[in-house]
Design a protein around this motif. Structure first.
Motif, PDB file in Angstrom:
ATOM      1  N   LEU A 141       0.434  -1.265   0.300  1.00 22.25           N
ATOM      2  CA  LEU A 141      -0.309  -0.045   0.028  1.00 22.25           C
ATOM      3  C   LEU A 141       0.791   1.067  -0.058  1.00 22.25           C
ATOM      4  CD1 LEU A 141      -3.166   1.219   0.109  1.00 22.25           C
ATOM      5  CD2 LEU A 141      -2.339   1.223   2.713  1.00 22.25           C
ATOM      6  N   ASN A 142       1.533   1.370   0.572  1.00 23.02           N
ATOM      7  CA  ASN A 142       3.006   2.533   0.697  1.00 23.02           C
ATOM      8  C   ASN A 142       3.278   2.911  -0.322  1.00 23.02           C
ATOM      9  OD1 ASN A 142       3.980   3.948   2.465  1.00 23.02           O
ATOM     10  ND2 ASN A 142       6.590   3.114   2.700  1.00 23.02           N
ATOM     11  N   LYS A 143       4.166   1.285  -1.157  1.00 23.67           N
ATOM     12  CA  LYS A 143       4.388   1.788  -2.241  1.00 23.67           C
ATOM     13  C   LYS A 143       3.433   2.197  -3.782  1.00 23.67           C
ATOM     14  CE  LYS A 143       7.251   1.907  -5.541  1.00 23.67           C
ATOM     15  NZ  LYS A 143       8.327   2.442  -6.228  1.00 23.67           N
ATOM     16  N   LYS A 144       1.832   1.829  -3.493  1.00 23.99           N
ATOM     17  CA  LYS A 144       1.147   1.951  -4.630  1.00 23.99           C
ATOM     18  C   LYS A 144       0.808   3.449  -4.086  1.00 23.99           C
ATOM     19  CE  LYS A 144      -1.374  -1.562  -5.053  1.00 23.99           C
ATOM     20  NZ  LYS A 144      -2.466  -2.630  -5.297  1.00 23.99           N
ATOM     21  N   ILE A 145       0.576   3.888  -3.268  1.00 24.04           N
ATOM     22  CA  ILE A 145       0.342   5.774  -2.512  1.00 24.04           C
ATOM     23  C   ILE A 145       1.570   6.803  -3.313  1.00 24.04           C
ATOM     24  CG2 ILE A 145       0.429   7.136  -0.869  1.00 24.04           C
ATOM     25  CD1 ILE A 145      -0.668   5.341   1.119  1.00 24.04           C
TER      26      ILE A 145
ATOM     27  N   ALA B  34      12.940   0.748  -6.462  1.00 20.87           N
ATOM     28  CA  ALA B  34      11.522  -0.448  -6.051  1.00 20.87           C
ATOM     29  C   ALA B  34      11.866  -1.363  -4.710  1.00 20.87           C
ATOM     30  CB  ALA B  34      11.992  -1.599  -7.047  1.00 20.87           C
ATOM     31  N   VAL B  35      10.444  -1.834  -4.083  1.00 21.79           N
ATOM     32  CA  VAL B  35      10.642  -2.220  -2.801  1.00 21.79           C
ATOM     33  C   VAL B  35      11.531  -3.390  -3.014  1.00 21.79           C
ATOM     34  CG1 VAL B  35       9.017  -3.361  -0.933  1.00 21.79           C
ATOM     35  CG2 VAL B  35       7.640  -1.634  -1.970  1.00 21.79           C
ATOM     36  N   SER B  36      11.610  -4.011  -3.759  1.00 12.32           N
ATOM     37  CA  SER B  36      12.773  -5.133  -3.544  1.00 12.32           C
ATOM     38  C   SER B  36      13.987  -4.383  -2.745  1.00 12.32           C
ATOM     39  CB  SER B  36      12.561  -5.829  -4.169  1.00 12.32           C
ATOM     40  OG  SER B  36      12.368  -5.041  -5.723  1.00 12.32           O
ATOM     41  N   PHE B  37      14.143  -3.463  -3.533  1.00 11.99           N
ATOM     42  CA  PHE B  37      15.746  -3.099  -4.279  1.00 11.99           C
ATOM     43  C   PHE B  37      15.755  -2.917  -2.619  1.00 11.99           C
ATOM     44  CE2 PHE B  37      19.053  -0.476  -5.502  1.00 11.99           C
ATOM     45  CZ  PHE B  37      20.085  -0.243  -4.801  1.00 11.99           C
TER      46      PHE B  37
ATOM     47  N   VAL C 278       3.239  -8.243  -7.117  1.00  8.07           N
ATOM     48  CA  VAL C 278       1.995  -7.681  -6.906  1.00  8.07           C
ATOM     49  C   VAL C 278       2.636  -6.294  -8.127  1.00  8.07           C
ATOM     50  CG1 VAL C 278       1.063  -5.546  -5.554  1.00  8.07           C
ATOM     51  CG2 VAL C 278       1.463  -7.919  -4.567  1.00  8.07           C
ATOM     52  N   PHE C 279       4.372  -5.439  -8.241  1.00  9.89           N
ATOM     53  CA  PHE C 279       4.632  -4.680  -9.066  1.00  9.89           C
ATOM     54  C   PHE C 279       4.843  -5.411 -10.039  1.00  9.89           C
ATOM     55  CE2 PHE C 279       4.146  -2.609  -4.669  1.00  9.89           C
ATOM     56  CZ  PHE C 279       2.702  -1.736  -4.676  1.00  9.89           C
TER      57      PHE C 279
END
Length: 405
Positions: A120-124, A190-193, A365-366
């Motif tokens: 949700l944080n990344k989508k925002i 990216a969140v993963s990075f 997801v992304f």
């Protein structure tokens, strides 16, 4: 886990234990009492959360189980005179009977809330790229939650004085800086990075322990960190979303949380972790608010809010900010409560698996495209973190056993 270091294991002493020692005061009335004696200090205890002992099995681990016999006053009971006072054992609740299921539920909720928060944080950030303001929202929602909990007495607010406040301010400042820089990195790459870079946190912790606190770090721990550094380097070189802002912000976050660990050791108190985290959140919110207003305030008033509302609508924008703040606070609080229930090795496994879950779900997801070298590097880094965590957990367990002996 970022929030784990905010509380230490408490030691419970002077706990009264009822013993079935009857004292007969009057032969005619057959009145009996139970007397209380002090129980010796219970080591390796857990913190008290919301007024309850978080690890209900701790007493069973440190003292033999005894059945408490009910004592009642009876003037005409013939069984009391004949010595029949065996009584019945109180029924054991489901959670006490199956503690492993309770701990497993805590782990599940910790992972679930953490993954939902990151997604949700990344989508925002995809439609509202203002990490300073979003960081303030994270903390503000948590503070409102804590104030509401104090109002209804769950938990009861622990008092705080000037001396304790001085100890908590450095912890909260480092918490605020680490939180903001983490969000800057989440918004930039990216969140993963970001989580791959944050896998270097054990390296900074070991360096700080060795060179700042003067603690001797075994060579095996240093060697286990080599794969972490190698893996992060490999992943960074070919990461498609790489930029220096995201990389440097994640590194600053690592350093900030390392210093938070150092100051947390100096600020060990008898306060339960729920109250402690609430006070730290309040102070961190005060620290984060001025930079957010100065850096992002004019842009937000000019077009930031209006652009976000135009893209997703006012209702979705407001609810997204509320829920991301709620998930942030709950996953941090639940992580603290979860890690206090388990042994060091289980704790180590939990932290490693959490990062794997977040990286994996964020990629799915992304739909982030990652190179083969990035995937290999991320795997090597996570394996190195696992090795480090297992070795450190073994060292901590030996220290605990030696201290108990």
């Amino acid at each position: 886990m970022e929030s784990r270091v905010l509380s230490g294991a408490a030691t419970i002493s002077g706990l009264p234990k009822l013993r079935t020692q009857a004292t007969r005061l009057n032969n005619n009335n057959n009145v009996t009492f139970t007397t209380a004696t002090n129980l010796t200090a219970v080591s390796a205890g857990g913190n008290l959360i919301w007024g309850r002992q978080l690890r209900p099995a701790v007493l069973l681990e440190t003292s033999p189980a005894r059945n408490l016999k009910p004592v009642c006053a009876s003037a005409s009971s013939s069984s009391a005179d004949s010595g029949d006072s065996t009584g019945e054992v109180a029924p054991v609740g489901f959670l006490q009977k199956y503690p492993a299921l309770t701990t497993g539920f805590f782990f599940f909720m910790w992972y679930f809330l953490n993954v939902i928060f990151n997604i949700l944080n990344k989508k925002i950030y995809n439609y509202f790229p203002y990490p300073y303001f979003v960081s303030v929202i994270h903390l503000a929602v948590g503070v409102v939650y804590c104030l509401g909990s104090w109002t209804v007495g769950l938990p009861k607010r622990a008092p705080i004085d000037a001396d304790l406040l001085k100890l908590l301010i450095p912890v909260a400042v480092c918490h605020a800086l680490g939180h903001v820089t983490s969000n800057i990195s989440f918004a930039a790459v990216a969140v993963s990075f970001t989580h791959t870079i944050k896998a270097l946190e054990p390296f900074f912790n070991a360096a700080a322990s060795q060179f700042i606190l003067g603690q001797s770090i075994p060579i095996t721990l240093w060697l286990s960190l080599a794969p972490v550094v190698l893996g992060v380097s490999m992943a960074s070189l070919t990461e498609l979303s790489f930029n220096w802002l995201g990389f440097i912000s994640a590194m600053i976050s690592n350093i900030s949380f390392t210093y938070r660990s150092i100051y947390s050791k100096k600020a060990m108190t008898d306060m339960d972790s729920t109250n402690l985290y609430a006070y730290i959140s309040i102070i961190a919110l005060i620290v984060c608010l001025p930079p957010a207003l100065i850096i992002e305030g004019p842009v937000l008033l000019k077009h930031g809010f209006s652009d976000a509302i135009a893209k997703v609508g006012l209702t979705k924008f407001a609810t997204d900010l509320f829920w991301v703040g709620m998930f942030y606070h709950l996953y941090n609080q639940l992580a603290t409560n979860t890690l206090e229930r388990v042994a060091p090795l289980t704790h180590a496994v939990g932290n490693v698996l959490k990062r794997v879950f977040v990286i994996g779900f964020s990629i799915v997801v992304f739909g982030n495209k990652i190179s083969t070298q990035t995937a290999i590097g991320t795997g090597i880094a996570i394996a190195g973190v696992a090795m480090y965590s297992f070795i450190k957990a073994g060292i901590e367990e030996k220290k605990r056993q030696a201290k108990a002996a």
